[in-house]
Design a protein around this motif. Sequence first.
Motif, PDB file in Angstrom:
ATOM      1  N   LEU A   8      73.382  55.922  37.610  1.00 40.78           N
ATOM      2  CA  LEU A   8      72.131  55.956  36.517  1.00 40.78           C
ATOM      3  C   LEU A   8      72.346  57.245  36.013  1.00 40.78           C
ATOM      4  O   LEU A   8      72.359  58.309  36.758  1.00 40.78           O
ATOM      5  N   ARG A   9      72.412  57.213  34.632  1.00 42.14           N
ATOM      6  CA  ARG A   9      72.537  58.327  33.678  1.00 42.14           C
ATOM      7  C   ARG A   9      71.419  58.399  32.709  1.00 42.14           C
ATOM      8  O   ARG A   9      70.928  57.278  32.398  1.00 42.14           O
ATOM      9  N   TYR A  10      70.896  59.419  32.657  1.00 45.36           N
ATOM     10  CA  TYR A  10      69.487  59.603  31.676  1.00 45.36           C
ATOM     11  C   TYR A  10      69.621  60.900  30.791  1.00 45.36           C
ATOM     12  O   TYR A  10      70.549  61.917  31.104  1.00 45.36           O
ATOM     13  N   ASP A  11      68.944  60.578  29.526  1.00 50.60           N
ATOM     14  CA  ASP A  11      69.100  61.888  28.712  1.00 50.60           C
ATOM     15  C   ASP A  11      67.582  62.829  29.174  1.00 50.60           C
ATOM     16  O   ASP A  11      66.457  61.984  29.031  1.00 50.60           O
ATOM     17  N   HIS A  12      67.820  63.750  29.336  1.00 46.91           N
ATOM     18  CA  HIS A  12      66.501  64.769  29.627  1.00 46.91           C
ATOM     19  C   HIS A  12      65.653  64.776  28.064  1.00 46.91           C
ATOM     20  O   HIS A  12      66.101  64.381  27.177  1.00 46.91           O
ATOM     21  N   ARG A  13      64.386  65.020  28.444  1.00 50.71           N
ATOM     22  CA  ARG A  13      63.472  65.244  27.127  1.00 50.71           C
ATOM     23  C   ARG A  13      64.053  66.240  26.180  1.00 50.71           C
ATOM     24  O   ARG A  13      64.835  67.058  26.361  1.00 50.71           O
ATOM     25  N   GLY A  14      64.021  65.575  25.127  1.00 52.49           N
ATOM     26  CA  GLY A  14      64.378  66.114  23.740  1.00 52.49           C
ATOM     27  C   GLY A  14      66.224  66.382  23.672  1.00 52.49           C
ATOM     28  O   GLY A  14      66.672  66.925  22.815  1.00 52.49           O
ATOM     29  N   HIS A  15      66.743  65.414  24.235  1.00 54.44           N
ATOM     30  CA  HIS A  15      68.157  65.499  24.316  1.00 54.44           C
ATOM     31  C   HIS A  15      68.454  63.748  24.163  1.00 54.44           C
ATOM     32  O   HIS A  15      67.951  62.883  24.748  1.00 54.44           O
ATOM     33  N   GLY A  16      69.632  63.777  23.512  1.00 51.63           N
ATOM     34  CA  GLY A  16      70.097  62.517  23.387  1.00 51.63           C
ATOM     35  C   GLY A  16      69.083  61.482  22.539  1.00 51.63           C
ATOM     36  O   GLY A  16      68.573  61.735  21.648  1.00 51.63           O
ATOM     37  N   ARG A  17      68.768  60.333  23.319  1.00 50.09           N
ATOM     38  CA  ARG A  17      67.747  59.587  22.910  1.00 50.09           C
ATOM     39  C   ARG A  17      66.392  59.574  23.408  1.00 50.09           C
ATOM     40  O   ARG A  17      65.617  58.695  23.133  1.00 50.09           O
ATOM     41  N   SER A  18      66.329  60.430  24.255  1.00 49.47           N
ATOM     42  CA  SER A  18      64.947  60.680  24.869  1.00 49.47           C
ATOM     43  C   SER A  18      64.087  61.693  24.000  1.00 49.47           C
ATOM     44  O   SER A  18      64.486  62.522  23.471  1.00 49.47           O
ATOM     45  N   PRO A  19      62.853  61.231  23.700  1.00 49.89           N
ATOM     46  CA  PRO A  19      62.128  62.060  22.854  1.00 49.89           C
ATOM     47  C   PRO A  19      61.664  63.145  23.464  1.00 49.89           C
ATOM     48  O   PRO A  19      61.667  63.589  24.312  1.00 49.89           O
ATOM     49  N   ALA A  20      61.565  64.016  22.252  1.00 47.25           N
ATOM     50  CA  ALA A  20      61.193  65.850  22.864  1.00 47.25           C
ATOM     51  C   ALA A  20      59.523  65.352  23.036  1.00 47.25           C
ATOM     52  O   ALA A  20      58.762  64.651  22.260  1.00 47.25           O
ATOM     53  N   THR A  21      59.195  66.012  24.118  1.00 50.12           N
ATOM     54  CA  THR A  21      57.577  66.360  24.325  1.00 50.12           C
ATOM     55  C   THR A  21      56.997  67.446  23.504  1.00 50.12           C
ATOM     56  O   THR A  21      57.579  68.483  23.324  1.00 50.12           O
ATOM     57  N   SER A  22      55.730  67.500  23.180  1.00 51.32           N
ATOM     58  CA  SER A  22      54.986  68.308  22.676  1.00 51.32           C
ATOM     59  C   SER A  22      54.876  69.671  23.634  1.00 51.32           C
ATOM     60  O   SER A  22      54.346  69.249  24.937  1.00 51.32           O
ATOM     61  N   GLY A  23      54.821  71.033  23.106  1.00 48.45           N
ATOM     62  CA  GLY A  23      54.698  71.860  24.031  1.00 48.45           C
ATOM     63  C   GLY A  23      55.905  72.157  24.911  1.00 48.45           C
ATOM     64  O   GLY A  23      56.907  71.447  24.772  1.00 48.45           O
TER      65      GLY A  23
END
Length: 97
Positions: A42-57
């Motif tokens: 199981l590989r994943y993109d952290h927040r704001g990296h790759g295809r995972s959206p950035a969060t506000s703040g």
Amino acid sequence: MPRLNFVRQGQGPLVVLSHALGCDLTMWDGVCAALEDRYTVLRYDHRGHGRSPATSGAFTVDDLARDAADLIEAQGSGPVHFVGLSMGGMAGQALAA
């Protein structure tokens, strides 16, 4: 938890791969290819990296660990092997703590 992009491949015990700062889940392509015949990877993109959206703040390493825990809970069934590098390693240490 933000909606994280992830890829799940293979079969067997679950191995979670958490990438370095400024990278994405493709950093683990070679490792995944070597493991997927014996493990579920199981590989994943952290927040704001790759295809995972950035969060506000702002967010913290503890937030990244919580993201990983939520993803593992949603995708796993029992204990996992967790491998992280750089930022991914910090998330793993916070997760373990």
